[in-house]
Enzyme design. Structure first.
Site, PDB file in Angstrom:
ATOM      1  N   MET A 236       0.603  -2.728   0.116  1.00  0.00           N
ATOM      2  CA  MET A 236      -0.359  -3.645   0.733  1.00  0.00           C
ATOM      3  C   MET A 236      -1.424  -2.842   1.490  1.00  0.00           C
ATOM      4  O   MET A 236      -1.164  -1.753   1.988  1.00  0.00           O
ATOM      5  CB  MET A 236       0.360  -4.571   1.715  1.00  0.00           C
ATOM      6  CG  MET A 236       1.541  -5.307   1.110  1.00  0.00           C
ATOM      7  SD  MET A 236       1.069  -6.507  -0.122  1.00  0.00           S
ATOM      8  CE  MET A 236       0.885  -7.933   0.925  1.00  0.00           C
TER       9      MET A 236
ATOM     10  N   GLU B 178       5.752  -1.906   0.661  1.00  0.00           N
ATOM     11  CA  GLU B 178       5.629  -0.988  -0.473  1.00  0.00           C
ATOM     12  C   GLU B 178       6.870  -1.043  -1.367  1.00  0.00           C
ATOM     13  O   GLU B 178       7.988  -1.095  -0.855  1.00  0.00           O
ATOM     14  CB  GLU B 178       5.513   0.411   0.134  1.00  0.00           C
ATOM     15  CG  GLU B 178       4.930   1.456  -0.711  1.00  0.00           C
ATOM     16  CD  GLU B 178       5.008   2.811  -0.005  1.00  0.00           C
ATOM     17  OE1 GLU B 178       4.975   3.800  -0.720  1.00  0.00           O
ATOM     18  OE2 GLU B 178       5.122   2.876   1.232  1.00  0.00           O
TER      19      GLU B 178
HETATM   20  P1  TTP Z   1       1.105   1.928   5.222  1.00  0.00           P
HETATM   21  O1  TTP Z   1       1.253   1.274   3.889  1.00  0.00           O
HETATM   22  O2  TTP Z   1       1.320   3.389   5.301  1.00  0.00           O
HETATM   23  O3  TTP Z   1      -0.357   1.660   5.783  1.00  0.00           O
HETATM   24  P2  TTP Z   1      -1.261   0.369   5.699  1.00  0.00           P
HETATM   25  O4  TTP Z   1      -0.675  -0.679   4.821  1.00  0.00           O
HETATM   26  O5  TTP Z   1      -1.604  -0.089   7.070  1.00  0.00           O
HETATM   27  O6  TTP Z   1      -2.609   0.923   5.063  1.00  0.00           O
HETATM   28  P3  TTP Z   1      -2.860   1.383   3.551  1.00  0.00           P
HETATM   29  O7  TTP Z   1      -3.911   0.439   3.018  1.00  0.00           O
HETATM   30  O8  TTP Z   1      -3.360   2.770   3.646  1.00  0.00           O
HETATM   31  O9  TTP Z   1      -1.564   1.259   2.813  1.00  0.00           O
HETATM   32  O10 TTP Z   1       2.089   1.249   6.245  1.00  0.00           O
HETATM   33  C1  TTP Z   1       2.369  -0.146   6.214  1.00  0.00           C
HETATM   34  C2  TTP Z   1       2.501  -0.683   7.623  1.00  0.00           C
HETATM   35  O11 TTP Z   1       3.548   0.000   8.302  1.00  0.00           O
HETATM   36  C3  TTP Z   1       1.248  -0.500   8.448  1.00  0.00           C
HETATM   37  O12 TTP Z   1       0.333  -1.570   8.322  1.00  0.00           O
HETATM   38  C4  TTP Z   1       1.800  -0.373   9.835  1.00  0.00           C
HETATM   39  C5  TTP Z   1       3.200   0.197   9.669  1.00  0.00           C
HETATM   40  N1  TTP Z   1       3.199   1.624  10.030  1.00  0.00           N
HETATM   41  C6  TTP Z   1       3.556   1.971  11.336  1.00  0.00           C
HETATM   42  O13 TTP Z   1       3.881   1.108  12.165  1.00  0.00           O
HETATM   43  N2  TTP Z   1       3.529   3.271  11.684  1.00  0.00           N
HETATM   44  C7  TTP Z   1       3.181   4.265  10.809  1.00  0.00           C
HETATM   45  O14 TTP Z   1       3.174   5.450  11.182  1.00  0.00           O
HETATM   46  C8  TTP Z   1       2.820   3.904   9.474  1.00  0.00           C
HETATM   47  C9  TTP Z   1       2.416   4.964   8.477  1.00  0.00           C
HETATM   48  C10 TTP Z   1       2.838   2.561   9.135  1.00  0.00           C
HETATM   49 MG    MG Z   2       0.103  -0.173   2.942  1.00  0.00          MG
END
Ligand code: TTP
Ligand code: MG
Length: 386
Positions: free
Chosen positions: A15, A109
Site C-alpha cells: 500500500m 504488504e
Molecule cells: P511501508 O510500506 O514501508 O511504507 P508506506 O506504506 O507508508 O509507504 P510506501 O508507499 O513507501 O510503501 O510501511 C507501511 C506502514 O507501516 C507505514 O505507513 C507506517 C508503518 N511503519 C512504521 O510505523 N514504522 C516504520 O519504520 C515503517 C517503515 C513503517
Molecule cells: Mg507501503
C-alpha cells in the site's frame, strides 16, 4: 501440456504511504497536503510521511524533530493503529479472493503466488489490475503492485512506480533493470555491507556481476551464493502462507535509538496483536515465543520462551513477550521484533477442566476478531502496556 508451468508468477503488493493514506481518506481536508504520522514530541519517530512530504526528505523511522525541520508546513498526526489495522484486514480479505497462497509481510504488504491460476483467474497482469482496482474502489486508498517470476523481482517491481504503480518484470527485462541499480537493492544488503562494498569499488549490481563466485565467497561467506543469484535475478524462495509457516513474526527497526521503554512496549503490543491475529486466522497455535532486540549499535540478540500450553491468545502471548523484554535491563532500542514459533494445529493442552479465565480471554479474542472483520473497526481495544 507440461504439468509444471515454465515459470512462476509472483505478485507483490504494498500500500502507498499506508497510515497517511488512511488519514487522508478519512479527513478530506488533508488530501494533497504534506502529512507526517507519528508522535509529535522530542523523542517521537515518523511512522510514515505522505507523498506530498517526501520531496522534502521526510520518511519512515526518521526522528520527528528532523522531519519537522525539513518540512515545517507538514501537518503532524498521531498513529491511529486500530483504523490502519482494520483497513489492513480488509486488504487481506480482498487478496484472499485472488489466490489461496498469500504470504503476509507486514501490515500493508504481501506476496501472492499466482502460478497456475491463469485458467481460473485470467492473465496475471489482468489479475494485478483487477486487484488494484478493487482496493482503490473498496478501500479508497491505493496500492502498488509488482509482478515477476520470483519474490525478489516482484518486490523490486512494486517499488519502481510508487505510488499507484503496476510494474511487470519478465525474464527478458532482468539484464536491463538490475545492473544499474545500487547494491542496496539486493535483498539483505544493508547500509553497513554497502559501505564495505563501496570501499572495494563496488556500488552497483553491474559492479558485482563482474565478480566470480569464489570472490563473493571470500567476502560474504555463507551469503555469497544468495547475492550471486539475486544479482542475476535468481530467487527460488517459495511464497509461504501463514498456515504452512514454521513461525510468524513482526519486527521494526528505528532510525534512532528509542529511549522510551513504554514506546517500545507499545510497538511490541501491536506486534503481538498482529501475530496473534494471524495465528487465529489460520487456526494455528504457538508453542514458543521469541523477542528479538537490538540495543543501540550492538548486534541483534534474542530471548525465547516455551509456552506452557500452545496458544493463539493475544493476552497470553503478550504476557510472555513482555516478561522476556523486561528481563533485559532497559537501554535505548534500535530494533524490536516478536515471533511466534513451533506452530501446531491444535492447542497443546489436553485439559480435563477448562480454565474459566482462559475461556473468557478466548471469547474476547473471538469477539474482537469478528467485530474487526464485520465492521472493519476495532471497537475492543486492549488495555495499556504496563
Ligand atoms: P511501508 O510500506 O514501508 O511504507 P508506506 O506504506 O507508508 O509507504 P510506501 O508507499 O513507501 O510503501 O510501511 C507501511 C506502514 O507501516 C507505514 O505507513 C507506517 C508503518 N511503519 C512504521 O510505523 N514504522 C516504520 O519504520 C515503517 C517503515 C513503517
Ligand atoms: Mg507501503
Amino acid at each position: 501440456m507440461p504439468l509444471v508451468p515454465s515459470y512462476s508468477s509472483i505478485l507483490h503488493l504494498d500500500m502507498d504511504a499506508f497510515f497517511a493514506a488512511v488519514e487522508q481518506r478519512d479527513h478530506p481536508e488533508l488530501r494533497g497536503k504534506p502529512l507526517l504520522i507519528g508522535h509529535d514530541g522530542p523523542r517521537g519517530v515518523v511512522a510514515t510521511a505522505s507523498y506530498e512530504a517526501r520531496p522534502f526528505g521526510c520518511h519512515s523511522a526518521q526522528p520527528m524533530a528532523v522531519a519537522r525541520r525539513l518540512c515545517p508546513q507538514a501537518i503532524i498526526l498521531p498513529v491511529r493503529m486500530e483504523s490502519y489495522r482494520a483497513v489492513s484486514e480488509q486488504m487481506f480479505s480482498i487478496l484472499a479472493q485472488f489466490s489461496p497462497v498469500i504470504e503476509p509481510l507486514s501490515i500493508d504488504e504481501a506476496f501472492l503466488d499466482l502460478t497456475g491460476t491463469e485458467r481460473a483467474l485470467g492473465r496475471p497482469l489482468d489479475v494485478a489490475r483487477k486487484l488494484k482496482d478493487r482496493i482503490k474502489s473498496e478501500l479508497k486508498v491505493t496500492a502498488s503492485v509488482g509482478l515477476a517470476p520470483n519474490k525478489y523481482l516482484a518486490k523490486l517491481a512494486s517499488d519502481m512506480q510508487k505510488p499507484d504503480g503496476l510494474v511487470f518484470i519478465g525474464p527478458d527485462d532482468i539484464n536491463r533493470i538490475l545492473p544499474p541499480l545500487p547494491v542496496t537493492k539486493l535483498w539483505g544488503i544493508g547500509k553497513a555491507t554497502a559501505a564495505r562494498l563501496e570501499s572495494l569499488g563496488i556500488r552497483t549490481i553491474a559492479d558485482l556481476l563482474q565478480k566470480p563466485l569464489d570472490w563473493m565467497e571470500a567476502h560474504f561467506g555463507s551469503d555469497a551464493k544468495r547475492y550471486y543469484n539475486l544479482a542475476r535475478g535468481i530467487d527460488d524462495r517459495p511464497v509461504v502462507p501463514d498456515r504452512d509457516a514454521k513461525s510468524i513474526g513482526h519486527e521494526q527497526t528505528f532510525e534512532i535509538n528509542v529511549a522510551d521503554a513504554d514506546e517500545i512496549r507499545r510497538v511490541m503490543l501491536d506486534q503481538v496483536e498482529q501475530v496473534a491475529g494471524r495465528l487465529r486466522r489460520n487456526h494455528v497455535y504457538a508453542g514458543g515465543i521469541t523477542v528479538k532486540i537490538r540495543f543501540g549499535q550492538f548486534e541483534t540478540i534474542s530471548r525465547s520462551m516455551t509456552l506452557r500450553n500452545s496458544t493463539a491468545a493475544t493476552n497470553e502471548l503478550w504476557m510472555a513477550a513482555r516478561s522476556l523484554f523486561d528481563k533485559w535491563p532497559f537501554q535505548p532500542v534500535r530494533l524490536i521484533g516478536v515471533t511466534a514459533e513451533r506452530l501446531t494445529e491444535g492447542e497443546g493442552q489436553l485439559a480435563l477442566f477448562t480454565d474459566p479465565l482462559k475461556e473468557r480471554q478466548k471469547k474476547v479474542d473471538i469477539v474482537a476478531d469478528q467485530i474487526n472483520k464485520k465492521f472493519g473497526k476495532r471497537a475492543i481495544r486492549r488495555g495499556g502496556v504496563s
